[in-house]
Design a protein around this motif. Structure first.
Motif, PDB file in Angstrom:
ATOM      1  N   ASP A   1      77.081  52.140  17.708  1.00  0.00           N
ATOM      2  CA  ASP A   1      76.408  50.538  17.541  1.00  0.00           C
ATOM      3  C   ASP A   1      76.859  50.473  15.924  1.00  0.00           C
ATOM      4  O   ASP A   1      76.882  49.605  16.093  1.00  0.00           O
TER       5      ASP A   1
ATOM      6  N   ASP B   1      66.870  47.287  10.115  1.00  0.00           N
ATOM      7  CA  ASP B   1      66.406  45.545  10.377  1.00  0.00           C
ATOM      8  C   ASP B   1      65.885  45.979  11.671  1.00  0.00           C
ATOM      9  O   ASP B   1      65.492  45.216  12.772  1.00  0.00           O
ATOM     10  N   GLY B   2      64.826  47.038  12.500  1.00  0.00           N
ATOM     11  CA  GLY B   2      64.321  47.330  13.309  1.00  0.00           C
ATOM     12  C   GLY B   2      64.739  47.929  14.613  1.00  0.00           C
ATOM     13  O   GLY B   2      64.522  48.563  15.138  1.00  0.00           O
ATOM     14  N   GLU B   3      66.042  47.251  13.976  1.00  0.00           N
ATOM     15  CA  GLU B   3      67.098  48.525  15.692  1.00  0.00           C
ATOM     16  C   GLU B   3      68.200  49.340  14.167  1.00  0.00           C
ATOM     17  O   GLU B   3      68.593  50.413  15.652  1.00  0.00           O
ATOM     18  N   ARG B   4      68.622  48.783  13.780  1.00  0.00           N
ATOM     19  CA  ARG B   4      69.485  50.050  12.955  1.00  0.00           C
ATOM     20  C   ARG B   4      69.583  50.633  11.214  1.00  0.00           C
ATOM     21  O   ARG B   4      68.752  49.543  11.000  1.00  0.00           O
ATOM     22  N   GLU B   5      69.163  51.425  10.839  1.00  0.00           N
ATOM     23  CA  GLU B   5      69.499  51.676   9.797  1.00  0.00           C
ATOM     24  C   GLU B   5      70.717  52.728   8.913  1.00  0.00           C
ATOM     25  O   GLU B   5      71.447  53.005   9.831  1.00  0.00           O
TER      26      GLU B   5
ATOM     27  N   ALA C   1      75.816  41.849  15.195  1.00  0.00           N
ATOM     28  CA  ALA C   1      74.047  41.022  15.179  1.00  0.00           C
ATOM     29  C   ALA C   1      74.797  39.801  16.199  1.00  0.00           C
ATOM     30  O   ALA C   1      74.576  38.864  15.489  1.00  0.00           O
TER      31      ALA C   1
ATOM     32  N   VAL D   1      69.088  38.656  12.559  1.00  0.00           N
ATOM     33  CA  VAL D   1      68.610  39.579  11.571  1.00  0.00           C
ATOM     34  C   VAL D   1      67.308  38.657  10.609  1.00  0.00           C
ATOM     35  O   VAL D   1      67.758  38.051  10.142  1.00  0.00           O
TER      36      VAL D   1
END
Length: 973
Positions: A610, A777-781, A807, A811
């Protein structure tokens, strides 16, 4: 009769003060001694690595062993065999540059300290499939050679074989050799091998003998490492001062000046002899920005250092592992203070002074900084402590039966003090190792005192008759050797085992060295990729130097010596790959950089897929790597080759005025030239800065120019508008971390105008040196490491642009999590969004205008430049253009265009460009290691001069011997 050797002072010693006596009964049998030492070292080495053997581990350390020493050793063998093959084929070739190491790097420079040390040359005889076992063998070989050279030093000073063997074991079982060398950096042991020869050579200079040994041993250190060469010179300074004033000598200002001149000249010759290595290393070393950087260096060590000091000396391996000596060397150091009359008084004073200097220096952090070239404090210099302690053991062994009852009492008091100090720490630490080292010290000291007492009683009772075998001197040496091996086996074994730190798990499994080095079987995939492009990786930490190992053009790099131009490029863009300047982890999947730097391909694990930039498609499965992850190869059609043309140019000042993310967009639009005379204005850029609004906070106070984290894991969440189909970045410029107590953070939160530097000192608080910052961002770090200027990792890096990746949807929230309590100061804090489609369009335009094709050769690149606009003519057409090559800029590169020299300009901060007109041209880039020619000239001149000196020396010695022979005959007549 006492079997210990007695001194006989020679005329040389009387004149110079330096003991060069040869023991009357020890002039023969050195071969037998060497075999006996080999057996003793084998037993000691087996004891040290026993836990690894039982655990099925090799000696390849997971960190630097896997990523540095092992792959470089294998590569050096291949490199040397390739040179030999080229010579035998009648076409000699010496590859100096590797296009596969990082973005491209000098092979000789990058290998410094990793493989270009003398012992590693043996890798030429080892095929890759046996490399792991050969690596382990070389570790033991270094271990044995260190013991052997220490023995030679002691023999040169008239010591007996029994005491010397015990001292040699102490030397190679000290903390530096074991934990900085054998169990981490095997090549560090080379310093331990050469240091006794340096001191032996220095003694010869004092005695007016040949300087050849001194010059050769110092040259060996210089060719291996300038870092250790610097350290050896500092050791030598104190060694010479102690020797000059501690031993009898006809001292005068003129005599002192002659010696200073002699040593200085010999050091210069040693440096010059290996100029082919030292001069290029020196040029690179002085060019690296991290060298000489200002760091916070305290004068004293931390309180816990002093608390653990005695325990560490006895064998409790903590962070200060180079201090470890073991029970017998500690007893010997204590004995130097009480053994007046039982030891040669000159030796006792000299080595007592040396040991005191070492122990005093170890207690001061500032000394560790001086020994490290005024960089961060380090304990690697404490090899000299191990050397002094080992020599003290050589002095102790024959003195044991000579110590009086009163001296044993004084020694017992000192030993009790050490035991109490170590027990105090053991009570606080409550670990098996901390208790075991105290118990072993008490047992060994008690056994030694008991042996001495029984010896004295037996001597008094027998009145000249033969002593029982157990009380003879050889038995004492044997018992001490066994005690040393048992002591090291226990304290090192406990440290390595699950009963201690389980450190054995940090070593590769036996038999997996080669497969771990290669990570993946990439041969089939590499056959299909275009060599004019690079391969990037999403999870580089599993394969730093992987491109070098596999032979493809990549971006991952790890070595102490690096190209500063590349680091300037990384820092100018805030690449959040690694806090160190010595590690490059690619582009962090920043699409614009991937396109410009030629990353047509990506290798990614299924867990990190991802993170791939938008536009990369899977083309091949690569199978499972040693880490258990499954990998695949991905490809895009947007990347540019390693050589392409720019029609638009802007000066460096335009680039510098942009923010971290705008700069990478500029690279897709125009060439950035690092010269004042370049002209051009920044084009209109699409990258947009977003407005950040604090939405939530958990333990974080946001103030002007800083975040205050009141707890570990504190976080702050910000909202932004965002944009679809973009990469989103959170950027920190001038970002600095200050480790503070929770109380100090609270004080700053209540008083926003208070500066961190104005806080009152808190002696009870020990500040940390590192903190991880995570952006999500809530999905990725994505995370990056920050360090304070007191950290060894600190390299001045203060700009970070964290790429959250591509994305489709905007975001709209970004959360920053702080991994440590403290203040996080910043000069600027902002978010950027960058359209990947716009970057792809820019890259496509550059592809359409590109008229360059590149081919690679040994130490060279050939760029064929077609006429502008595709015209099939050789004449000039249109305005000037630039051929950009994404190979790092270096003074070692030169270029010709159609056979005529042409200037190479530093471009895009870290790379190269050549100006051309609109016609067709052939451009050749050629590489020569900077300073190599001057170094070879120095080496040749120094060797010739030294040879002439040695010939003259031999003739004078022969003439002097002849005159002495004639005088003796005349006297007889």
């Amino acid at each position: 009769m006492d079997e210990f050797m007695t001194w006989k002072m020679t005329e040389t010693e009387c004149a110079s003060g330096v003991p060069f006596a040869r023991p009357l009964s020890e002039t023969a049998g050195k071969g037998r001694y060497s075999l006996g030492l080999l057996a003793a070292c084998a037993a000691a080495f087996l004891g040290v690595v026993l836990v690894l053997v039982v655990g099925g581990r090799s000696l390849i350390w997971e960190t630097d062993g896997r990523l540095l020493y092992f792959p470089f050793m294998v590569a050096e063998g291949e490199w040397l065999r390739g040179i030999v093959a080229s010579v035998l084929a009648g076409d000699p070739s010496v590859p100096l540059y590797s296009f596969n190491l990082g973005f491209g790097a000098d092979w000789l420079v990058s290998a410094s300290g990793n493989s270009n040390e003398p012992i590693n040359v043996l890798s030429v005889f080892c095929p890759p499939e046996l490399a792991e076992y050969f690596y382990d063998f070389l570790v033991f070989l270094r271990f044995y050679l260190a013991a052997l050279t220490f023995s030679l030093y002691c023999f040169s000073r008239g010591k007996g074989k029994g005491p010397v063997l015990v001292g040699a074991l102490c030397y190679v079982l000290c903390g530096y050799v074991l934990f900085w060398g054998v169990l981490r950096h095997p090549n560090f042991v080379d310093f331990a091998v050469l240091l006794p020869l340096v001191f032996m050579g220095a003694d010869k200079l004092f005695a007016g003998k040949s300087p050849l040994l001194f010059i050769a041993s110092m040259a060996g250190i210089f060719v291996y490492s300038l870092y250790f060469g610097y350290m050896a010179c500092l050791f030598l300074l104190f060694y010479c001062l102690v020797t000059y004033f501690a031993y009898p000598r006809a001292r005068s200002v003129a005599d002192f000046a002659r010696l200073v001149g002699k040593f200085a000249l010999c050091l210069a010759v040693a440096f010059a002899i290996v100029g082919f290595s030292t001069i290029p290393m020196f040029i690179t070393l002085t060019s690296m920005g991290r060298v000489g950087i200002v760091r916070e260096i305290p004068f004293f060590q931390t309180p816990d250092f002093y608390e653990s000091f005695a325990s560490v000396l006895l064998g409790n391996h903590t962070a200060q592992n180079a201090l470890v000596l073991g029970a017998v060397p500690v007893i010997a150091l204590l004995a130097l203070a009480v053994a007046r009359g039982a030891m040669d008084e000159r030796e006792r004073r000299a080595w007592g002074c040396g040991a005191a200097l070492c122990l005093g220096g170890a207690l001061l952090a500032k000394v560790g900084s001086v020994m490290n070239g005024f960089g961060y404090p380090t304990d690697r210099w404490e090899l000299i402590l191990g050397f002094c302690a080992a020599y003290a053991v050589v002095l102790l062994v024959p003195a044991v039966p000579r110590l009086s009852a009163r001296q044993w009492g004084r020694l017992g008091v000192l030993a009790a003090f050490v035991v109490a100090w170590a027990l105090w720490y053991a009570w606080a630490e409550r670990t098996l190792l901390s208790l075991a080292v105290v118990a072993m010290f008490a047992v060994i000291f008690g056994a030694l005192a008991l042996w001495a007492a029984r010896r004295r009683r037996a001597e008094a009772a027998l009145a000249g008759s033969a002593l029982p075998p157990l009380l003879r001197s050889r038995s004492l040496c044997l018992l001490l050797a066994l005690a040393l091996v048992a002591n090291a086996t226990v304290h090192v074994g406990l440290f390595l085992s699950p009963l201690g730190s389980s450190y054995y798990q940090e070593f590769l499994r036996a038999g997996h060295g080669l497969s771990t080095r290669e990570q993946l079987d990439l041969a089939p995939a590499l056959d299909a990729v275009d060599d004019d492009y690079r391969i990037n990786r999403t999870d580089t930490t599993h394969g730093r130097n992987g491109s070098f190992v596999h032979g493809y053009k990549g971006m991952d790099f790890y070595s102490s010596f690096y190209n500063q131009a590349v680091d300037d490029f990384r820092q100018s863009l805030g690449l959040s790959d690694d806090v160190k300047s010595t590690m490059f982890d690619g582009t962090r999947e920043r699409a614009a950089l991937d396109y410009v730097l030629g990353a047509k391909y990506y290798i990614s694990s299924s867990e990190a897929v991802d993170l791939l930039p938008e536009g990369y498609e899977k083309v091949a499965d690569l199978g499972q790597a040693h880490n258990g992850l499954t990998y695949a190869l991905y490809e895009t059609d947007r990347a540019l080759p390693l050589a392409f043309t720019y029609d638009t140019v802007v000066p460096q000042a335009v680039y510098d005025d942009l923010d971290l993310v705008q700069r990478q967009e500029l690279l897709t639009r125009a060439l950035v030239l690092g010269v004042d005379e370049a002209e051009g204005e920044a084009p209109s850029l699409e990258t947009r800065r977003e407005t950040l609004v604090l939405a939530a906070s958990d333990g974080v106070t946001v103030q002007e120019g800083r975040f205050l984290a009141a707890k570990k894991g504190a976080s702050a969440t910000f909202t932004l508008a965002g944009r679809p189909d973009c990469e989103t970045y959170l950027c920190f410029e001038g970002f600095r971390f200050h480790s503070l107590s929770a109380a100090a953070v609270e004080q700053l939160a209540e008083n926003p105008s208070t500066a961190v530097g104005n806080l009152p000192a808190d002696p009870s608080f020990t500040p940390g040196r590192t903190a991880w910052v995570t952006v999500g961002d809530g999905e990725r770090e994505r995370s990056f490491e920050m360090v304070t200027s007191a950290s060894p990792k600190y390299a001045g890096k203060e700009n970070w642009a964290v790429n959250l990746g591509y994305a489709v949807e905007p975001v709209t929230t970004l959360t920053v999590t702080f991994g440590a309590v403290g203040a996080y100061e910043f000069a600027d804090f902002y978010a950027d969004t960058q359209s990947v489609a716009a970057m792809a369009d820019n890259a496509a335009q550059l592809q359409g205008e590109n008229a360059a094709a590149i081919a690679f050769d040994d130490n060279a690149m050939e760029v064929t430049l077609s006429a502008a606009g595709g015209a099939a003519t050789d004449g000039k057409q249109g305005d000037s253009r630039y051929v950009f090559v994404s190979v790092p800029y270096s003074a070692g590169w030169s270029a010709t265009m159609d056979g005529k020299p042409v200037e190479i300009q530093r471009a895009n901060v870290g790379f190269m460009a050549v100006e051309a007109d609109g016609g067709r041209h052939e451009i050749r880039f050629s590489y020569r290691t900077p300073g190599l020619d001057a170094g070879l000239l120095c080496s040749g001149a120094a060797l010739a001069s030294l040879a002439a000196f040695e010939i003259g020396w031999a003739r004078r010695r022969k003439a002097r011997s002849g005159r002495e022979g004639v005088s003796e005959k005349e006297l007889v007549r």
